[in-house]
Design a protein around this motif. Structure first.
Motif, PDB file in Angstrom:
ATOM      1  N   PRO A  89      38.678  39.736  29.026  1.00 52.07           N
ATOM      2  CA  PRO A  89      39.823  39.172  29.096  1.00 52.07           C
ATOM      3  C   PRO A  89      40.779  39.529  30.192  1.00 52.07           C
ATOM      4  O   PRO A  89      41.343  39.197  31.137  1.00 52.07           O
ATOM      5  CB  PRO A  89      40.615  39.271  27.780  1.00 52.07           C
ATOM      6  CG  PRO A  89      39.569  39.334  26.931  1.00 52.07           C
ATOM      7  CD  PRO A  89      38.445  40.082  27.559  1.00 52.07           C
ATOM      8  N   ALA A  90      40.659  40.977  30.306  1.00 47.71           N
ATOM      9  CA  ALA A  90      41.512  41.741  31.381  1.00 47.71           C
ATOM     10  C   ALA A  90      41.126  41.142  32.846  1.00 47.71           C
ATOM     11  O   ALA A  90      42.021  41.370  33.740  1.00 47.71           O
ATOM     12  CB  ALA A  90      41.154  43.372  31.458  1.00 47.71           C
ATOM     13  N   VAL A  98      46.614  35.569  28.784  1.00 47.13           N
ATOM     14  CA  VAL A  98      46.339  36.778  28.462  1.00 47.13           C
ATOM     15  C   VAL A  98      47.058  37.606  29.576  1.00 47.13           C
ATOM     16  O   VAL A  98      46.762  37.485  30.662  1.00 47.13           O
ATOM     17  CB  VAL A  98      45.093  36.996  28.297  1.00 47.13           C
ATOM     18  CG1 VAL A  98      45.063  38.699  27.783  1.00 47.13           C
ATOM     19  CG2 VAL A  98      44.488  36.308  27.183  1.00 47.13           C
ATOM     20  N   ALA A  99      47.811  38.494  29.211  1.00 46.73           N
ATOM     21  CA  ALA A  99      48.704  39.373  30.102  1.00 46.73           C
ATOM     22  C   ALA A  99      48.498  40.940  29.837  1.00 46.73           C
ATOM     23  O   ALA A  99      49.380  41.378  28.888  1.00 46.73           O
ATOM     24  CB  ALA A  99      50.139  39.114  30.506  1.00 46.73           C
ATOM     25  N   PRO A 100      47.394  41.641  30.168  1.00 44.81           N
ATOM     26  CA  PRO A 100      47.407  43.028  29.844  1.00 44.81           C
ATOM     27  C   PRO A 100      48.570  43.879  30.061  1.00 44.81           C
ATOM     28  O   PRO A 100      49.046  43.909  31.470  1.00 44.81           O
ATOM     29  CB  PRO A 100      45.964  43.520  30.453  1.00 44.81           C
ATOM     30  CG  PRO A 100      45.470  42.365  30.661  1.00 44.81           C
ATOM     31  CD  PRO A 100      46.487  41.257  30.897  1.00 44.81           C
ATOM     32  N   ASP A 101      49.046  44.865  29.279  1.00 46.17           N
ATOM     33  CA  ASP A 101      50.121  45.674  29.714  1.00 46.17           C
ATOM     34  C   ASP A 101      49.803  47.159  29.809  1.00 46.17           C
ATOM     35  O   ASP A 101      50.526  47.956  29.695  1.00 46.17           O
ATOM     36  CB  ASP A 101      51.152  45.411  28.693  1.00 46.17           C
ATOM     37  CG  ASP A 101      50.835  45.687  27.456  1.00 46.17           C
ATOM     38  OD1 ASP A 101      49.685  45.822  27.154  1.00 46.17           O
ATOM     39  OD2 ASP A 101      51.661  45.729  26.492  1.00 46.17           O
ATOM     40  N   LEU A 106      39.677  45.144  26.122  1.00 44.73           N
ATOM     41  CA  LEU A 106      40.161  44.112  25.324  1.00 44.73           C
ATOM     42  C   LEU A 106      38.966  43.189  24.782  1.00 44.73           C
ATOM     43  O   LEU A 106      37.968  43.158  25.374  1.00 44.73           O
ATOM     44  CB  LEU A 106      41.127  43.056  26.131  1.00 44.73           C
ATOM     45  CG  LEU A 106      42.090  43.646  26.928  1.00 44.73           C
ATOM     46  CD1 LEU A 106      42.986  42.463  27.710  1.00 44.73           C
ATOM     47  CD2 LEU A 106      43.125  44.273  25.877  1.00 44.73           C
ATOM     48  N   SER A 107      39.067  42.749  23.677  1.00 45.26           N
ATOM     49  CA  SER A 107      38.342  41.863  22.956  1.00 45.26           C
ATOM     50  C   SER A 107      38.802  40.483  22.724  1.00 45.26           C
ATOM     51  O   SER A 107      40.190  40.292  22.294  1.00 45.26           O
ATOM     52  CB  SER A 107      37.838  42.318  21.701  1.00 45.26           C
ATOM     53  OG  SER A 107      39.031  42.697  20.746  1.00 45.26           O
ATOM     54  N   PRO A 108      38.013  39.472  22.665  1.00 42.11           N
ATOM     55  CA  PRO A 108      38.446  38.026  22.442  1.00 42.11           C
ATOM     56  C   PRO A 108      39.041  37.905  21.143  1.00 42.11           C
ATOM     57  O   PRO A 108      38.395  38.126  20.297  1.00 42.11           O
ATOM     58  CB  PRO A 108      37.434  37.338  22.957  1.00 42.11           C
ATOM     59  CG  PRO A 108      36.246  38.247  22.620  1.00 42.11           C
ATOM     60  CD  PRO A 108      36.599  39.446  22.983  1.00 42.11           C
ATOM     61  N   PRO A 184      50.265  46.792  38.364  1.00 41.23           N
ATOM     62  CA  PRO A 184      48.966  47.287  38.394  1.00 41.23           C
ATOM     63  C   PRO A 184      47.835  46.777  37.388  1.00 41.23           C
ATOM     64  O   PRO A 184      46.706  46.914  37.625  1.00 41.23           O
ATOM     65  CB  PRO A 184      49.138  48.810  38.338  1.00 41.23           C
ATOM     66  CG  PRO A 184      50.463  49.018  37.354  1.00 41.23           C
ATOM     67  CD  PRO A 184      51.461  47.648  37.681  1.00 41.23           C
ATOM     68  N   TYR A 185      48.397  46.029  36.338  1.00 34.92           N
ATOM     69  CA  TYR A 185      47.565  45.821  35.158  1.00 34.92           C
ATOM     70  C   TYR A 185      47.029  44.358  35.473  1.00 34.92           C
ATOM     71  O   TYR A 185      46.492  43.668  34.944  1.00 34.92           O
ATOM     72  CB  TYR A 185      48.031  45.853  33.833  1.00 34.92           C
ATOM     73  CG  TYR A 185      48.270  47.461  33.639  1.00 34.92           C
ATOM     74  CD1 TYR A 185      47.645  48.382  33.582  1.00 34.92           C
ATOM     75  CD2 TYR A 185      49.691  47.854  33.482  1.00 34.92           C
ATOM     76  CE1 TYR A 185      47.627  49.691  33.379  1.00 34.92           C
ATOM     77  CE2 TYR A 185      50.004  49.244  33.385  1.00 34.92           C
ATOM     78  CZ  TYR A 185      49.009  50.056  33.173  1.00 34.92           C
ATOM     79  OH  TYR A 185      49.326  51.359  33.030  1.00 34.92           O
ATOM     80  N   LEU A 186      47.846  43.512  36.294  1.00 37.11           N
ATOM     81  CA  LEU A 186      47.620  42.233  36.603  1.00 37.11           C
ATOM     82  C   LEU A 186      47.073  42.220  37.970  1.00 37.11           C
ATOM     83  O   LEU A 186      47.974  42.147  39.015  1.00 37.11           O
ATOM     84  CB  LEU A 186      48.919  41.080  36.289  1.00 37.11           C
ATOM     85  CG  LEU A 186      49.540  41.270  34.843  1.00 37.11           C
ATOM     86  CD1 LEU A 186      50.722  40.594  34.795  1.00 37.11           C
ATOM     87  CD2 LEU A 186      48.290  40.572  34.112  1.00 37.11           C
ATOM     88  N   VAL A 187      45.902  42.124  38.555  1.00 37.68           N
ATOM     89  CA  VAL A 187      45.523  41.787  39.607  1.00 37.68           C
ATOM     90  C   VAL A 187      44.704  40.583  39.829  1.00 37.68           C
ATOM     91  O   VAL A 187      43.581  40.352  39.424  1.00 37.68           O
ATOM     92  CB  VAL A 187      44.328  43.182  39.894  1.00 37.68           C
ATOM     93  CG1 VAL A 187      43.819  42.934  41.250  1.00 37.68           C
ATOM     94  CG2 VAL A 187      44.998  44.444  39.367  1.00 37.68           C
ATOM     95  N   PRO A 188      45.450  39.651  40.481  1.00 40.24           N
ATOM     96  CA  PRO A 188      44.629  38.318  40.879  1.00 40.24           C
ATOM     97  C   PRO A 188      43.787  38.462  42.106  1.00 40.24           C
ATOM     98  O   PRO A 188      44.013  39.202  42.885  1.00 40.24           O
ATOM     99  CB  PRO A 188      45.885  37.504  41.368  1.00 40.24           C
ATOM    100  CG  PRO A 188      46.856  38.686  41.733  1.00 40.24           C
ATOM    101  CD  PRO A 188      46.639  39.731  41.162  1.00 40.24           C
ATOM    102  N   ARG A 189      42.605  37.695  42.005  1.00 33.49           N
ATOM    103  CA  ARG A 189      41.643  37.711  43.007  1.00 33.49           C
ATOM    104  C   ARG A 189      41.261  36.327  43.389  1.00 33.49           C
ATOM    105  O   ARG A 189      41.289  35.399  42.726  1.00 33.49           O
ATOM    106  CB  ARG A 189      40.230  38.570  42.594  1.00 33.49           C
ATOM    107  CG  ARG A 189      40.675  39.870  42.477  1.00 33.49           C
ATOM    108  CD  ARG A 189      39.340  40.693  41.912  1.00 33.49           C
ATOM    109  NE  ARG A 189      39.542  42.189  41.941  1.00 33.49           N
ATOM    110  CZ  ARG A 189      40.002  42.772  40.736  1.00 33.49           C
ATOM    111  NH1 ARG A 189      39.943  42.054  39.697  1.00 33.49           N
ATOM    112  NH2 ARG A 189      40.015  44.031  40.906  1.00 33.49           N
TER     113      ARG A 189
END
Length: 583
Positions: A89-90, A98-101, A106-108, A184-189
């Protein structure tokens, strides 16, 4: 079945965000960056509601099936996007879910599985709709029933052009980065930098939207065309609109141009579908004596014009490939070495094949099906040197030259040729006799076996000596080189699956087009032509992909021969029957 699938899918997709979609290593729930579950529920529920209204309130079954077919095609790409929520999910970059902080695995959660189940149900509904009707053909009726006399409403030609433009813009918007982030934990590509599941999912989603709009724009019935484009627009909104809303509302995120363009293109498709449906007006019965029901421009004339346009684009694309392979690809400073392309013979052969088929299509209508499949060889061959050249453009003193731009332009011209060829096929199919039972003779098992072999043929490498790089889809760096093989695999697989069900002349063309692609694929392993590596022709140097491609080519050629022989036998039998009836 089709309606049940899309309704169940809508309910599951609406319920998924209400549950936990991911958990951290401590078991705590990881929520979205912004709670917009009502918006997600509305976007998931609107398509099935429209489909049910078309079936029950308006009693328009074919438009409802067209809507479901577009949704099912787009759900194939969205399914892979949701599979990333299970794999990791990350890396999904789905901040609306989902937004990791922080760091950590992470597990589904159960919500992720509901999302996947909803997409699977929508895909099943789309498959059921595809098996029930063809959007490009006339409505089915019972044998012996009189033809329905209706008003001469038809889909305007401008609809296909405007819809195609909106679909291209929407596809581009979904291939770019979904948002910009200071977290830094939300990296779009973007697609080329994303993980495998996300990259393939974005590619399939953009391709499905483009295909759905092309089929809808070529449909002879305005209501079918409007419903097909509406389904594609709703699929785009379901992906792009939450990205824009969350990125605009969350302080650490910023809106990018890609999702905004996708949303605008989707609204353009909605407006276009409403205009087409309103222009068609209510269905009215008319008398058979009405002679003014023919369109202003006969469809056979439109088919010929689009076929000539497709052939012309193919000739230009082939010329660009040949010229790009022979011209200088880069402008370099005097103190830098001047490298040369290593696949010039393969580029020249590909360009000659595309130009020759384009010219033949302009002269012989039956070659159109060959061209529609074989043109995928242009991006398949051109994308590899283009990606290698593009990797050097960031260096000091390196600039693109005319050869580089000719190769890029060849891909654009090939795509334009494919669009024109598909539109020509839609108009030809409207005039063809589709009342006969589709033939699924002895070539069907051969085509099915060849379709299975396309998977290892394009996914595995051609040569052991060159490793995995550049000659197989499954390679460590999943980039542009892999996507060109993935596109060739999808086109060849689809052509082999539908060829046994096509009318005579078209099935032979599909087989021949696949054979052309496989021959050019095998030439990549020939030293001096594709430069796959020393010893590529030896027994020890051939990779699994080369063996699978060769065997697939043999099966395709046998299926082509069987289909030609069977079609000739059917033609002779029809002549005998007509002669006996005349007596």
């Amino acid at each position: 079945m089709a309606t049940s699938g899309v309704v169940c899918g809508g309910l599951l997709l609406a319920a998924g965000p209400r549950y936990v979609l991911a958990r951290d290593s401590d078991g705590a729930a990881v929520g979205p960056a912004l709670h917009i579950w009502p918006l997600l529920a509305v976007l998931a529920a609107v398509p099935p509601v429209i489909a049910v209204l078309l079936l029950c309130a308006v009693r328009s079954r074919r438009p409802a099936l067209a809507l479901i077919l577009s949704l099912g095609a787009a759900a194939c790409g969205r399914l892979l996007l949701d599979l990333q929520l299970v794999a990791d999910p990350a890396l999904a970059a789905r901040v609306e879910l989902v937004a990791p902080d922080g760091m950590g695995t992470l597990s589904p959660g159960p919500g992720a599985w509901l999302q996947i189940a909803g997409q699977l149900a929508t895909v099943v509904g789309g498959l059921a709709a595809a098996t029930e009707f063809s959007p490009l053909g006339p409505p089915r009726r019972r044998p012996g029933a009189p033809p329905p006399w209706t008003t001469p409403a038809r889909t305007p030609l401008v609809v296909a052009l405007v819809g195609l433009g909106c679909a291209v813009v929407a596809g581009y918007g979904m291939l770019t980065a979904p948002f910009a982030s200071n977290d830094p934990y939300l990296v779009p590509r973007a697609m080329l930098d994303a993980s495998s599941w996300v990259a393939i999912g974005q590619f399939l989603l953009a391709a499905a939207v483009l295909l759905a709009v092309l089929l809808a724009g070529s449909a002879p019935e305005p209501r079918v065309a409007a419903a097909g484009m509406l389904g594609a627009a709703l699929a785009v909104l379901g992906v792009a609109l939450p990205r824009v809303v969350v990125a605009a509302a969350v302080e650490s995120l910023r809106v990018t141009a890609g999702p905004v363009l996708a949303v605008l293109a989707a609204f353009g498709l909605v407006v276009l579908s409403i205009w087409v449906a309103a222009r068609a007006g209510p269905r009215r019965s008319v008398e058979p004596r009405s002679a003014a029901i023919r369109p202003v421009v006969p469809r056979e004339v439109l088919a010929r014009r689009w076929r000539l346009a497709g052939g012309g684009f193919a000739v230009c694309a082939g010329g660009c490939v040949v010229a790009g392979g022979l011209a200088s690809p880069l402008l370099l400073d005097s103190d830098l070495p001047h490298p040369a392309l290593t696949q010039v013979p393969l580029l020249v052969l590909t360009g000659l094949a595309a130009a020759g088929l384009g010219l033949a299509t302009m002269l012989v209508p039956l070659v159109r099906a060959v061209l529609g499949v074989a043109l995928v060889a242009v991006p398949m061959v051109v994308a590899e040197p283009v990606s290698e050249l593009a990797a050097t453009l960031g260096l000091d003193g390196v600039h693109p030259a005319v050869g580089f731009w000719l190769l890029v332009g060849a891909v654009a011209l090939a795509l334009a040729s494919v669009a024109a060829v598909l539109l020509a096929g839609g108009f030809e199919r409207f005039e063809a006799d589709l009342t006969r039972t589709r033939f699924e003779g002895p070539a069907a098992p051969l085509a099915a076996a060849a379709a299975v072999l396309t998977l290892p043929a394009f996914l595995l490498p051609l040569s052991d000596s060159s490793g995995w790089a550049g000659t197989g889809t499954l390679q460590p760096a999943f980039g542009l080189s892999a996507f060109r093989l993935l596109a060739a695999f999808g086109v060849c697989l689809g052509a082999l699956l539908i060829a046994p069900r096509c009318r005579s002349g078209q099935s032979e063309g599909l087989y021949a087009g696949v054979a052309v692609v496989l021959v050019l694929r095998l030439l990549r392993a020939v030293p001096g032509v594709g430069q796959a590596g020393t010893g590529a022709l030896g027994t020890s140097g051939l990779g699994e992909g080369a063996w699978a491609s060769g065997l697939c080519l043999v099966l395709v050629l046998v299926a082509l021969a069987v289909t030609v022989h069977t079609s000739a036998g059917h033609a002779l039998s029809s002549e005998d029957i007509d002669r006996d009836a005349g007596r």
